[in-house]
Scaffold this active site. Structure first.
Site, mmCIF file in Angstrom:
data_model
loop_
_atom_site.group_PDB
_atom_site.id
_atom_site.type_symbol
_atom_site.label_atom_id
_atom_site.label_comp_id
_atom_site.label_asym_id
_atom_site.label_seq_id
_atom_site.Cartn_x
_atom_site.Cartn_y
_atom_site.Cartn_z
ATOM 1 N N SER A 197 0.788 -1.226 0.000
ATOM 2 C CA SER A 197 0.000 0.000 0.000
ATOM 3 C C SER A 197 0.821 1.278 0.000
ATOM 4 O O SER A 197 0.259 2.369 -0.124
ATOM 5 C CB SER A 197 -0.968 0.009 1.186
ATOM 6 N N HIS A 255 3.916 5.907 5.034
ATOM 7 C CA HIS A 255 2.910 4.934 4.616
ATOM 8 C C HIS A 255 3.480 3.541 4.790
ATOM 9 O O HIS A 255 4.676 3.310 4.593
ATOM 10 C CB HIS A 255 2.459 5.135 3.170
ATOM 11 N N GLY A 275 2.851 -0.772 3.998
ATOM 12 C CA GLY A 275 2.259 -1.634 2.986
ATOM 13 C C GLY A 275 2.421 -3.096 3.333
ATOM 14 O O GLY A 275 3.481 -3.516 3.806
ATOM 15 N N GLY A 333 2.498 -11.922 2.358
ATOM 16 C CA GLY A 333 3.766 -12.313 2.936
ATOM 17 C C GLY A 333 4.895 -11.327 2.762
ATOM 18 O O GLY A 333 6.058 -11.649 3.041
#
Length: 443
Positions: free
Chosen positions: A62, A289, A291, A295
Site C-alpha cells: 500500500s 505509509h 504496505g 507475505g
C-alpha cells in the site's frame, strides 16, 4: 550535529533483527545528509536461498497508494481535475450501490479514505489492459461501509477507482502512466508493476506464518494502484526525497495537509493527508505509509524537517516488530527523534462495561465477532472472508480495556499490541475501528 553513519553497525543490526523476528530477508535504505545508504540481510526465498541484494525488488504494497495519489496530484497541477471533482464527471460509467454516493463521491474522498465505500474488493478482473475498467464496473455492487464523509475507513477499492481516473485522463494504462509520470522523471530503473517485468530482476517471495514461501506470489493486476508496485528500497527513498522538493510536484506540501482525523489514532497515526499518513514525533512532522501484501511488507518514513527518508522492505516474519525496532533506533541516531510507543495495556486495570460492545461487526472481506467470556472479559474473533480467505488465518484475541471505548489485544506470539476503538456516528450507528478500517455493527 547529525551523527555519522556507521555502515558496519547497521549491516550487523539488520542481520541481527531479522533473525530475532524470523524475517527471511530485508532491504533497508535511508537518506542522510544528502547521501543514500543501502543495507541488506537474509534471503529472497527460503526454498532457493538466494541472498537479498541492494537491487532486489520487494512488493511495497500500500505504499503504492502514495504513488497513485502523486499521479493524480500531478494531473491536478496540470488543471485536468480538482480534488473536489466528482468521480462520475471523470468516469461517467462509475457507480456504486448507493445512487447518492455515486453522484457525490469526489477524488478527495477516494484519496483520504472517506468515501465510505466498502473497500476490500480483491477482484481478479484479468491480466488485460482493461482490468481496471472491469474492476470499476464491478464496483456497482459495493455498498457503504459508513455514510460518505462521516468517518475514515481504509479503502483499497477507492484507489483502484483512482487508478482508472488516471487511465482515463492520460490515455494510458495505470502501469504505463506510472512509468511516465514518476519512474522516468526520477530515474527509477528498479520500480515495476507487472510480474513479467519484476522477474527480470532478483525479486522477493513472501512467506506465511509457518515460515514457508507463499503459494500465491502477488495480488491480481487490477489491484495495482492500491498496492502492486515492486521496487528496490533505494528507489522508494528517491520517491520520498522527491516529496521534499519540487522534482515531481510544484507544491508537494498540498499532499501533507491534514484532511481527516482517524477514529482510532493509536494503530499507526492520528491523521491522514492526500495519500500520506501524518504524525508528529518529538515536535517533528512525519509523513509515512505502510504496505502489506501476501507475505511481504514495506514501510516508508519521511521527516521533512531533517530531510531523513527511510525505507524498510521485508518478506515475512514479525515485520511490524522489525519496522518499529529498527525504525526507532535509526531515527534516534540519525535525527535525534523519538518514535512514540504503541498503545498497550494500562498499568492499572480499568473496569468498564464491556457487554455493550458485544455483537457482530461485518464489512466486505471481514467478519468480526465480539463476545463476553465466562471471565467477563471481551473476546474478539476475526475471520477474513472473500478472495483472501484461503490464505488468511483466523485470529482470536482477548481484549484489555484502556478506557470505555479503547481496547488493546494481540495475537499469540506477537510482540506488539493492536488497538481497537468502539465508536458511534451521529446517526447512532456503531462501529469498531481496527487496522485503520471501520467495521459496522450488524447484529
Amino acid at each position: 550535529m547529525a551523527a555519522t553513519v556507521d555502515s558496519a553497525h547497521w549491516n550487523a543490526r539488520l542481520a541481527e533483527l531479522i533473525t530475532r523476528y524470523d524475517v527471511p530477508g530485508a532491504s533497508l535504505a535511508f537518506a542522510h545528509e544528502g547521501e543514500v545508504y543501502t543495507f541488506v540481510a537474509g534471503v529472497l526465498n527460503k526454498d532457493t536461498g538466494t541472498p537479498v541484494s541492494t537491487d532486489s525488488l520487494f512488493q511495497i504494497g500500500s505504499v503504492s497508494k502514495v504513488w497513485t495519489a502523486t499521479q493524480l496530484m500531478l494531473l491536478v497541477e496540470q488543471g485536468r481535475l480538482t480534488l473536489d471533482t466528482p468521480v462520475v464527471e471523470l468516469l461517467p460509467e462509475f457507480k456504486v450501490a448507493d445512487a447518492q454516493v455515486t453522484k457525490t463521491v469526489t477524488v478527495r474522498h477516494l484519496l483520504t479514505h472517506t468515501s465510505g465505500i466498502d473497500g476490500d474488493l480483491f477482484l481478479d478482473s484479468g491480466r488485460g489492459d482493461d482490468c481496471l475498467e472491469k474492476y470499476v464496473a464491478a464496483c456497482a455492487e459495493l455498498t457503504q461501509n459508513h455514510p460518505i464523509g462521516e468517518s475514515f475507513s481504509y479503502c483499497n477499492s477507492g484507489f483502484v477507482i483512482a487508478g482508472r481516473i488516471i487511465e482515463r485522463l492520460t490515455g494510458k494504462t495505470w502501469d504505463a502512466a506510472l512509468r511516465e509520470q514518476i519512474c522516468a522523471p526520477l530515474g527509477l530503473t528498479h520500480t515495476w508493476t507487472l510480474p513479467e517485468d519484476v522477474l527480470r530482476f532478483s525479486a522477493a517471495t513472501g512467506h506465511v506464518e509457518d515460515g514457508s514461501p507463499t503459494s500465491v506470489w502477488g495480488l491480481t493486476r487490477a489491484m495495482g494502484p492500491a498496492g502492486l508496485i515492486c521496487a528496490r528500497a533505494s528507489d522508494v527513498v528517491a520517491f520520498g526525497l522527491a516529496h521534499l522538493g519540487t522534482e515531481l510536484l510544484a507544491a508537494p506540501g498540498a499532499m501533507t495537509e491534514p484532511q481527516v482525523r482517524l477514529p482510532n489514532p493509536y494503530t499507526i497515526a492520528p491523521e491522514w493527508g492526500i495519500g500520506w499518513i501524518l504524525d508528529e514525533w518529538s515536535g517533528h512532522r512525519v509523513i509515512m505509509h505502510a504496505g502489506n501484501t501476501i507475505g511481504q511488507s514495506a514501510m516508508l518514513w519521511v521527516l521533512p524537517d531533517t530531510g531523513t527518508v527511510v525505507c524498510l522492505l521485508a518478506n515475512g516474519g514479525e515485520t511490524s516488530a522489525l519496522q518499529r525496532t529498527l525504525g526507532a533506533e535509526l531515527f534516534a541516531v540519525l535525527a535525534d527523534v523519538e518514535m512514540p510507543e504503541l498503545l498497550g495495556p494500562p498499568d492499572t486495570p480499568v473496569d468498564v462495561d464491556v457487554a455493550r460492545h458485544a455483537g457482530t461487526y461485518e464489512r466486505v472481506g471481514c467478519l468480526a465477532t465480539v463476545s463476553v467470556g465466562d471471565d467477563a472479559k471481551l473476546h474478539l474473533n476475526i475471520r477474513v472472508t472473500g478472495a483472501l480467505a484461503d490464505i488468511s488465518p483466523e485470529m482470536d484475541w482477548d481484549l484489555i480495556p484502556v478506557d470505555e471505548s479503547t481496547f488493546v489485544g494481540r495475537r499469540e506470539g506477537s510482540p506488539l499490541w493492536d488497538s481497537m476503538v468502539f465508536y458511534e456516528l451521529a446517526d447512532g450507528s456503531r462501529y469498531i475501528h481496527m487496522g485503520v478500517r471501520a467495521t459496522p455493527k450488524t447484529a
